[in-house]
Design an enzyme around this catalytic site. Structure first.
Site, PDB file in Angstrom:
ATOM      1  CG  HIS A  34      -4.956  -2.688  -0.099  1.00  0.00           C
ATOM      2  ND1 HIS A  34      -4.863  -1.945  -1.521  1.00  0.00           N
ATOM      3  CD2 HIS A  34      -4.360  -1.672   1.458  1.00  0.00           C
ATOM      4  CE1 HIS A  34      -3.948  -0.929  -1.049  1.00  0.00           C
ATOM      5  NE2 HIS A  34      -4.309  -0.894   0.219  1.00  0.00           N
ATOM      6  CG  ASP A  50      -5.988  -1.837  -4.839  1.00  0.00           C
ATOM      7  OD1 ASP A  50      -5.411  -2.293  -4.418  1.00  0.00           O
ATOM      8  OD2 ASP A  50      -6.556  -0.281  -3.813  1.00  0.00           O
ATOM      9  CB  SER A 102      -0.888   0.112   1.169  1.00  0.00           C
ATOM     10  OG  SER A 102      -2.313   0.772   1.089  1.00  0.00           O
TER      11      SER A 102
END
Length: 398
Positions: A344, A276, A179
């Site tokens: 994610h 995502d 991330s």
């Protein structure tokens, strides 16, 4: 307008008698103690609230004793004083509030059956407390409020702390992140090589860090606007790739991987979902673009999306793949694993990294794809078919 990364809460999965790795992962979790960087203050390398930065190191052994894997922690960003002040009083802005032990799983696991290529490496998790993907260098002080935007210095302080612990004699190295940490991998990849032996094999991986410069459903540049404020507030532009910032008309855009990727010289692997969920919920369909909640059901369950919503999601996937196409075609040392799961971050969770029911493309798990790429066993550039074709997905909707 802080954009905190939502924590993915996974429902308990049924135990599978044919999956002994799952039993092991639950009964023998590896918990690694935090190390504070004691000399960081001399470098001005401080978390948002002024606390010392930190990392977790689990030593390698055997054939992996001189190999290193560094993993940037993720967790969103803060792009204005209000959100950074709020963040400074949480684990995202202060080591005072962080857990002192972290569970290492997935790519950080020390179990050969769960992480066959990196299990015996020195594995490090870099804790995230600056709110700008380890890339800012500024400070806010109005006499009553003090905030340190020192991500770039934190990055340097941690590396300098690790060099005498063995990183300075590394043979093989992988810089990774998830991330906001995946974005940090893009931003620091080439810089990282300058600290390491010239004969070391250094490569980088970004997991869920390919944030697109794309319009939302209201045709606004939500992410571009957010990042512009972030770059300005935290003094990030000076630390962006100089080749990119001198090439592009708006240098702050070089925080987006799609603009800086072409300038990265170090071998790079992009692990991302084409759908995502963070970008789906915050960039493509941010709350500001859906004030009446027409997308709420779709966000919670992709199967509940209507035809128009599905078409928009397919358009987002196409944009991502088109943006990566030059890398796919021309990068001889690069790798990719772009699956069609609503997820994610997939490298730190054992369920998605490597297991009997982990996501696959062409029957290859993420762990196998990354390992094949890193060790040059075979070319690994995998792009999944579009949703809903992939039945191996773990759709992790927060």
């Amino acid at each position: 307008m802080g954009m905190e990364l939502n924590v993915v809460v996974l429902a308990a999965l049924a135990m599978l008698t044919c999956a002994p790795w799952r039993v092991y992962s639950e009964e023998h979790r590896l918990s690694v103690k935090m190390t504070l960087v004691q000399n960081a203050s001399a470098l001005g390398a401080l978390c948002l609230d002024g606390s010392l930065p930190a990392y977790h190191l689990h030593r390698g052994f055997g054939a992996g004793a001189r190999n290193w894997l560094l993993q940037f922690e993720g967790g969103g960003w803060c792009n204005d004083i209000e959100s950074c002040l709020e963040r400074a009083n949480t684990r995202r802005g202060s080591t005072r509030y962080m857990t002192k032990f972290e569970v290492f799983s997935g790519i950080l696991s020390n179990n050969a059956s769960l992480n066959q290529d990196f299990y015996n490496w020195n594995r490090v998790k870099l804790r995230y407390c600056d709110g700008a993907s380890f890339a800012g260098d500024a400070m806010f002080d109005n006499g009553t409020t003090l905030l340190y935007f020192r991500g770039q210095r934190i990055w340097k302080a941690i590396i300098l702390d690790l060099l005498p612990k063995g990183l300075g004699q590394a043979r093989k190295v992988l810089l990774s992140g998830c991330s906001a940490g995946g974005l940090a991998s893009f931003l620091h990849c080439d810089n990282f090589t300058k600290y390491l032996p010239t004969n070391a094999s250094v490569k980088c991986l970004s997991d869920a860090g390919f944030f697109l410069d794309a319009r939302d459903i209201s045709l606004n540049h939500t992410m571009r606007s957010f990042y512009k404020d972030l770059v300005s507030l935290q003094g990030v532009e000076q630390n962006l790739d100089k080749n990119c910032t001198s090439y592009i008309n708006f240098p702050e855009l070089c925080i987006f991987p799609q603009y800086t990727l072409r300038f990265i010289q170090t071998p790079f692997f992009i692990l991302n979902s084409a759908y995502d969920v963070f970008q789906f919920h915050h960039a493509l369909v941010p709350p500001s673009a859906d004030p009446h909640g027409h997308w709420n059901h779709c966000k919670l369950d992709p199967a509940a999306c209507d035809a128009n919503q599905t078409a928009i999601l397919q358009g987002f996937r196409r944009d991502m793949i088109v943006t990566m196409f030059s890398f796919y075609e021309s990068s001889r040392r690069g790798g990719m694993f772009i699956n069609s799961c609503f997820a994610h971050c997939q490298s730190e969770s054992q369920d998605t990294w490597f297991g009997v029911d982990s996501p696959r493309i062409h029957n290859k798990t993420i762990a196998e794809a990354v390992g094949d790429w890193y060790f040059g066993r075979r070319v690994t550039k995998e792009i999944d078919c579009d949703y809903p074709c992939d039945t191996t997905c773990h759709n992790l909707i927060p």
